[in-house]
Design a protein around this motif. Structure first.
Motif, PDB file in Angstrom:
ATOM      1  N   LEU A 158       0.827  -1.202   0.000  1.00 31.87           N
ATOM      2  CA  LEU A 158       0.000   0.000   0.000  1.00 31.87           C
ATOM      3  C   LEU A 158       0.862   1.253   0.000  1.00 31.87           C
ATOM      4  CD1 LEU A 158      -2.828   1.296   0.261  1.00 31.87           C
ATOM      5  CD2 LEU A 158      -2.554   1.125   2.751  1.00 31.87           C
ATOM      6  N   ILE A 159       0.596   2.153  -0.949  1.00 32.04           N
ATOM      7  CA  ILE A 159       1.240   3.466  -0.985  1.00 32.04           C
ATOM      8  C   ILE A 159       0.135   4.481  -1.242  1.00 32.04           C
ATOM      9  CG2 ILE A 159       3.015   4.913  -2.008  1.00 32.04           C
ATOM     10  CD1 ILE A 159       4.408   2.423  -3.021  1.00 32.04           C
ATOM     11  N   THR A 160      -0.217   5.230  -0.217  1.00 30.32           N
ATOM     12  CA  THR A 160      -1.287   6.214  -0.367  1.00 30.32           C
ATOM     13  C   THR A 160      -1.088   7.364   0.596  1.00 30.32           C
ATOM     14  OG1 THR A 160      -3.682   6.570  -0.351  1.00 30.32           O
ATOM     15  CG2 THR A 160      -2.818   5.014   1.265  1.00 30.32           C
ATOM     16  N   GLY A 161      -1.341   8.555   0.113  1.00 29.62           N
ATOM     17  CA  GLY A 161      -1.384   9.718   0.980  1.00 29.62           C
ATOM     18  C   GLY A 161      -2.805   9.974   1.420  1.00 29.62           C
ATOM     19  N   ALA A 162      -3.161  11.262   1.573  1.00 27.31           N
ATOM     20  CA  ALA A 162      -4.517  11.616   1.979  1.00 27.31           C
ATOM     21  C   ALA A 162      -4.844  13.004   1.447  1.00 27.31           C
ATOM     22  CB  ALA A 162      -4.652  11.586   3.500  1.00 27.31           C
ATOM     23  N   LYS A 163      -6.126  13.227   1.222  1.00 26.89           N
ATOM     24  CA  LYS A 163      -6.582  14.523   0.724  1.00 26.89           C
ATOM     25  C   LYS A 163      -7.909  14.866   1.369  1.00 26.89           C
ATOM     26  CE  LYS A 163      -8.695  12.322  -3.310  1.00 26.89           C
ATOM     27  NZ  LYS A 163      -8.732  12.240  -4.784  1.00 26.89           N
ATOM     28  N   THR A 164      -8.226  16.150   1.363  1.00 27.60           N
ATOM     29  CA  THR A 164      -9.490  16.584   1.931  1.00 27.60           C
ATOM     30  C   THR A 164     -10.636  16.315   0.970  1.00 27.60           C
ATOM     31  OG1 THR A 164      -8.416  18.287   3.259  1.00 27.60           O
ATOM     32  CG2 THR A 164     -10.770  18.555   2.818  1.00 27.60           C
ATOM     33  N   VAL A 165     -10.432  16.585  -0.300  1.00 27.57           N
ATOM     34  CA  VAL A 165     -11.500  16.438  -1.275  1.00 27.57           C
ATOM     35  C   VAL A 165     -11.942  14.981  -1.342  1.00 27.57           C
ATOM     36  CG1 VAL A 165     -12.141  16.656  -3.701  1.00 27.57           C
ATOM     37  CG2 VAL A 165     -10.691  18.386  -2.623  1.00 27.57           C
ATOM     38  N   GLY A 166     -13.222  14.727  -1.150  1.00 31.44           N
ATOM     39  CA  GLY A 166     -13.759  13.379  -1.215  1.00 31.44           C
ATOM     40  C   GLY A 166     -13.570  12.572   0.051  1.00 31.44           C
ATOM     41  N   ASN A 167     -12.902  13.136   1.033  1.00 28.05           N
ATOM     42  CA  ASN A 167     -12.669  12.422   2.293  1.00 28.05           C
ATOM     43  C   ASN A 167     -13.722  12.878   3.292  1.00 28.05           C
ATOM     44  OD1 ASN A 167     -11.750  11.339   4.686  1.00 28.05           O
ATOM     45  ND2 ASN A 167      -9.597  11.813   4.303  1.00 28.05           N
ATOM     46  N   THR A 168     -14.739  12.069   3.502  1.00 29.78           N
ATOM     47  CA  THR A 168     -15.844  12.473   4.369  1.00 29.78           C
ATOM     48  C   THR A 168     -15.533  12.288   5.848  1.00 29.78           C
ATOM     49  OG1 THR A 168     -16.828  10.270   4.197  1.00 29.78           O
ATOM     50  CG2 THR A 168     -17.544  11.940   2.597  1.00 29.78           C
ATOM     51  N   ASN A 169     -14.483  11.534   6.167  1.00 30.19           N
ATOM     52  CA  ASN A 169     -14.177  11.241   7.569  1.00 30.19           C
ATOM     53  C   ASN A 169     -13.238  12.255   8.204  1.00 30.19           C
ATOM     54  OD1 ASN A 169     -15.708   8.874   7.823  1.00 30.19           O
ATOM     55  ND2 ASN A 169     -14.116   7.694   6.814  1.00 30.19           N
ATOM     56  N   ALA A 170     -12.242  12.699   7.457  1.00 30.75           N
ATOM     57  CA  ALA A 170     -11.210  13.499   8.108  1.00 30.75           C
ATOM     58  C   ALA A 170     -10.672  14.565   7.168  1.00 30.75           C
ATOM     59  CB  ALA A 170     -10.069  12.608   8.576  1.00 30.75           C
ATOM     60  N   PRO A 171     -10.831  15.822   7.503  1.00 35.53           N
ATOM     61  CA  PRO A 171     -10.143  16.851   6.731  1.00 35.53           C
ATOM     62  C   PRO A 171      -8.640  16.740   6.963  1.00 35.53           C
ATOM     63  CG  PRO A 171     -11.129  17.796   8.699  1.00 35.53           C
ATOM     64  CD  PRO A 171     -11.589  16.368   8.632  1.00 35.53           C
ATOM     65  N   ILE A 172      -7.848  17.162   5.983  1.00 37.82           N
ATOM     66  CA  ILE A 172      -6.391  17.142   6.137  1.00 37.82           C
ATOM     67  C   ILE A 172      -5.941  18.367   6.917  1.00 37.82           C
ATOM     68  CG2 ILE A 172      -4.187  17.023   4.920  1.00 37.82           C
ATOM     69  CD1 ILE A 172      -6.030  14.568   4.693  1.00 37.82           C
ATOM     70  N   VAL A 173      -6.408  19.517   6.484  1.00 38.69           N
ATOM     71  CA  VAL A 173      -6.138  20.778   7.156  1.00 38.69           C
ATOM     72  C   VAL A 173      -7.466  21.515   7.268  1.00 38.69           C
ATOM     73  CG1 VAL A 173      -4.971  23.020   6.987  1.00 38.69           C
ATOM     74  CG2 VAL A 173      -3.766  20.920   6.339  1.00 38.69           C
ATOM     75  N   LYS A 174      -7.735  22.053   8.418  1.00 42.21           N
ATOM     76  CA  LYS A 174      -8.982  22.776   8.593  1.00 42.21           C
ATOM     77  C   LYS A 174      -9.070  23.953   7.614  1.00 42.21           C
ATOM     78  CE  LYS A 174      -9.581  21.716  13.525  1.00 42.21           C
ATOM     79  NZ  LYS A 174      -9.661  22.295  14.884  1.00 42.21           N
ATOM     80  N   ASN A 175     -10.234  24.076   7.003  1.00 39.12           N
ATOM     81  CA  ASN A 175     -10.535  25.206   6.116  1.00 39.12           C
ATOM     82  C   ASN A 175      -9.637  25.273   4.899  1.00 39.12           C
ATOM     83  OD1 ASN A 175     -12.488  26.108   8.032  1.00 39.12           O
ATOM     84  ND2 ASN A 175     -10.828  27.062   9.214  1.00 39.12           N
ATOM     85  N   ASP A 176      -9.058  24.121   4.473  1.00 39.81           N
ATOM     86  CA  ASP A 176      -8.273  24.087   3.233  1.00 39.81           C
ATOM     87  C   ASP A 176      -8.733  22.878   2.425  1.00 39.81           C
ATOM     88  OD1 ASP A 176      -6.519  24.091   1.141  1.00 39.81           O
ATOM     89  OD2 ASP A 176      -4.690  24.045   2.357  1.00 39.81           O
ATOM     90  N   PRO A 177      -9.674  23.037   1.529  1.00 36.95           N
ATOM     91  CA  PRO A 177     -10.226  21.903   0.776  1.00 36.95           C
ATOM     92  C   PRO A 177      -9.269  21.320  -0.246  1.00 36.95           C
ATOM     93  CG  PRO A 177     -11.140  23.967  -0.032  1.00 36.95           C
ATOM     94  CD  PRO A 177     -10.341  24.313   1.196  1.00 36.95           C
ATOM     95  N   THR A 178      -8.131  21.973  -0.508  1.00 34.45           N
ATOM     96  CA  THR A 178      -7.177  21.471  -1.508  1.00 34.45           C
ATOM     97  C   THR A 178      -6.002  20.728  -0.892  1.00 34.45           C
ATOM     98  OG1 THR A 178      -5.864  23.511  -1.500  1.00 34.45           O
ATOM     99  CG2 THR A 178      -7.772  23.420  -2.986  1.00 34.45           C
ATOM    100  N   ALA A 179      -5.951  20.632   0.419  1.00 32.38           N
ATOM    101  CA  ALA A 179      -4.766  20.075   1.083  1.00 32.38           C
ATOM    102  C   ALA A 179      -4.567  18.607   0.730  1.00 32.38           C
ATOM    103  CB  ALA A 179      -4.893  20.244   2.589  1.00 32.38           C
ATOM    104  N   ILE A 180      -3.305  18.220   0.529  1.00 28.18           N
ATOM    105  CA  ILE A 180      -2.927  16.824   0.261  1.00 28.18           C
ATOM    106  C   ILE A 180      -1.695  16.476   1.097  1.00 28.18           C
ATOM    107  CG2 ILE A 180      -2.098  15.169  -1.461  1.00 28.18           C
ATOM    108  CD1 ILE A 180      -3.645  16.668  -3.565  1.00 28.18           C
TER     109      ILE A 180
END
Length: 616
Positions: free
Chosen positions: A554-576
């Protein structure tokens, strides 16, 4: 102290204001057998010199060394336990065969539950059917005499296909049935023998621990530990050496440079407290510059503490055994008795000892530690192995850990044999935001791995980090090179953010189970994972796990867009949170080289949160 190489020999020189005296010479092969010399502090080098220097200036006195040294262990009731499953015999270059003692470690599965009651470890139903037998010897191959070991199964385990591992040793088994032999001509070897008999198997079924296929664990394990000649020894003529006994005083222990355990049995808990040096639980505290020497044949029950975090130049060495079997694992107790079986400070040295049956983590010094010929054996699923800090060296060690073997603190790990139990990874980037990385693991044999699934923390390299994690600025690339897996595994790469982020409440942005454990990163704190090279890695068989089939790497990061459980950074919908800059060079599974064209057979790589994942 000065070291020179002349005409293929290593010469050690000791200087004073009047002259330079050549005090000893060593064959360069001896140097290779003890690679920690050039990295040790001067006091430990002086300890080595004190065992070989003698006579007047210019004389060279060679201490006689036996071809083979075996040990007599204390085996009365409650002391070291003789194996119930194996006998071992040894022959020195055709001489008369000699039986040597085989010791046994039994599984420890009890743990203290959060309410104080006593429960059992994960996989206890399977673990407690097992045993681990072992034989430690010391061998001097420079005398050109080979050793032939013969292992006999007391239980009558019989096989025409006895497996000797690591396979890289190129040892061939002679004989069949319940007795097998092999010959060696080198030290620094950790040899496991598997009688492939149905009676010698514990089968873990599909679904247990996430297993996608049944796993056969060896029921009664056995290893032969072949150490090189012992070169680092105390010298009472030059050092303040105190021989431990029940009667030794607190002041004598406090003033000792070396606390020496002679052959025999010791229980530091039942022997009684000694003020600030030994507590009521059997914890022996050493100060800066103090050392513990456990001679071959000494079996010590207790644990080791440092006086202060900033202590330095401590050591635990010898050919004896330190066991924590009398202590209970307390995973949920913040006031637990201990966090590790051995603590030490900076610039610590660990050489030759067998450290086993810890109730928690194993050996945990701070920075610049050196480990050589250490043998570690754990049973609990929180038995991390060697946990040194930055810039530490780990050479020629055997580790059977049941949690993470190493943390990625710019370690130099070479020539080791690792036997993973069902939990933990080989190299972890951690569970928090600490910026660690830059280790190099080279020439590593991984034998009989017992991982049932990848979970959140198995694999050759794994991350379970918070979004604020970064590889350290200026640190070298993390390198895993010349790694050989013998046996089947679900996978070996497990790079992702901390799985506890999945428990966040999207409306509040906190984890309702542990709200303080996994804080979100601010925009300025947002990090990434990567800068890793895997080169010349071979896996005999990858079988996947129950949920993911073969695509378990498994090789995966995370992003806010499409992630209903956990934002990456508060108030930044583009964060990866990116996972990036990872190169696989000559990596094979089942003899097939992994390329960009076939990687999807074995890997799950999220294209939207990864960058520069290269297969060469």
């Amino acid at each position: 102290m000065r070291v020179y190489l002349e005409y293929g020999l290593l010469f050690l020189y000791k200087t004073n204001k009047n002259n330079i005296m050549r005090i000893h010479k060593l064959n360069i092969l001896t140097l290779l057998a003890v690679p920690f010399f050039l990295g040790c502090n001067d006091s430990l080098i002086d300890d080595y010199i004190s065992t070989i220097e003698g006579g007047q200036a210019g004389e060279e006195e060679k201490v006689p060394v036996e071809v083979l040294t075996t040990y007599e262990w204390p085996t009365e009731q409650g002391q070291a336990k003789l194996s119930e499953h194996y006998k071992v015999f040894v022959t020195v270059d055709g001489e008369e065969e000699k039986e040597i003692q085989v010791l046994q470690s039994d599984p420890i599965v009890e743990k203290e539950m959060p309410n104080g009651s006593i429960g059992e470890d994960l996989q206890a139903a399977y673990t407690k059917q097992r045993s681990f037998s072992f034989v430690p010897v010391t061998y001097d191959p420079s005398q050109d005499k080979k050793l032939t070991f013969r292992i006999e199964s007391i239980d009558g385990y019989s096989s025409d296909n006895v497996q000797i591992s690591p396979k890289s040793y190129n040892l061939s088994a002679q004989g069949s049935g319940a007795s097998v032999s092999f010959t060696v001509d080198a030290a620094n070897k950790y040899i496991a023998v598997n009688f492939d008999d149905p009676r010698n198997i514990v089968t873990v079924p599909v679904g247990q621990g996430g297993a996608g296929t049944p796993f056969d664990w060896i029921k009664d394990m056995i290893c032969i530990f072949i150490d090189p000649v012992e070169t680092l020894k105390p010298n009472p003529a030059r050092q303040s050496v105190v021989y431990y006994s029940k009667e030794v005083s607190e002041s004598d222990l406090a003033n000792a440079e070396v606390i020496y355990f002679k052959p025999g049995y010791y229980n530091l808990k039942t022997d009684g407290a000694r003020g600030s040096m030994i507590n009521e639980h059997g914890g022996l505290t050493i100060t800066a510059n103090q050392k513990i020497y456990i001679e071959g044949g000494a079996f010590v029950e207790g644990y080791v503490l440092r006086r202060n975090y900033g202590d330095s130049n401590q050591a635990v060495y010898g050919r004896g055994i330190l066991s924590g079997r009398q202590y209970r694992w307390q995973p949920s107790n913040p006031d637990r008795l201990m966090g590790q079986l051995i603590q030490a400070g900076n610039n610590a040295v660990f050489d030759g000892v067998i450290v086993m049956e810890s109730p928690h983590h194993g050996i945990v010094p701070t920075d610049n530690a050196t480990f050589t010929n250490v043998k570690f054996l754990g049973w609990h699923c929180n038995n991390d192995g060697l946990r040194p800090g930055l810039n530490s060296k780990i050479y020629n060690c055997f580790i059977r850990a049941c949690d993470d073997f190493f943390y990625n603190y710019t370690l130099d790990v070479k020539d080791c044999v690792l036997w993973p139990a069902f939990n933990g990874s080989i190299l972890t980037n951690g569970w928090q935001y600490f910026d660690i990385g830059g280790s190099v693991l080279d020439n590593i044999d991984i034998i009989f791995p017992e991982w049932l699934s990848m979970g959140n923390n198995k694999g050759l390299i794994m991350s379970q980090n918070e979004y604020a994690y970064n590889p350290p600025v200026g640190a070298p690339t993390t390198v895993l090179r010349n790694i050989r897996f013998e046996g089947k595994i679900p996978g070996f790469v497990n790079l992702k953010p901390n799985s506890d982020y999945a428990n966040y409440n999207p409306s509040t942005g906190v984890n309702p189970n542990e709200p303080a454990k996994i804080p979100l990163a601010s925009k300025s704190e947002l990090g990434w994972m990567g800068d890793i090279l895997l080169e010349n890695v071979s896996v005999e068989e990858q079988v996947g796990d129950r949920s993911n089939g073969m695509k378990t790497n498994l090789i995966t990061g995370a992003k806010t867009v499409g992630n209903t459980n956990a934002p990456i950074v508060k108030n930044d919908p583009t964060a990866i949170w990116w996972v990036k800059d990872i190169t696989f060079r000559n990596v094979t599974i089942g003899g097939v080289k992994i390329t960009n064209e076939n990687k999807d057979t074995w890997f799950r790589i999220d294209a939207t949160t990864t960058q520069n994942i290269v297969f060469e």
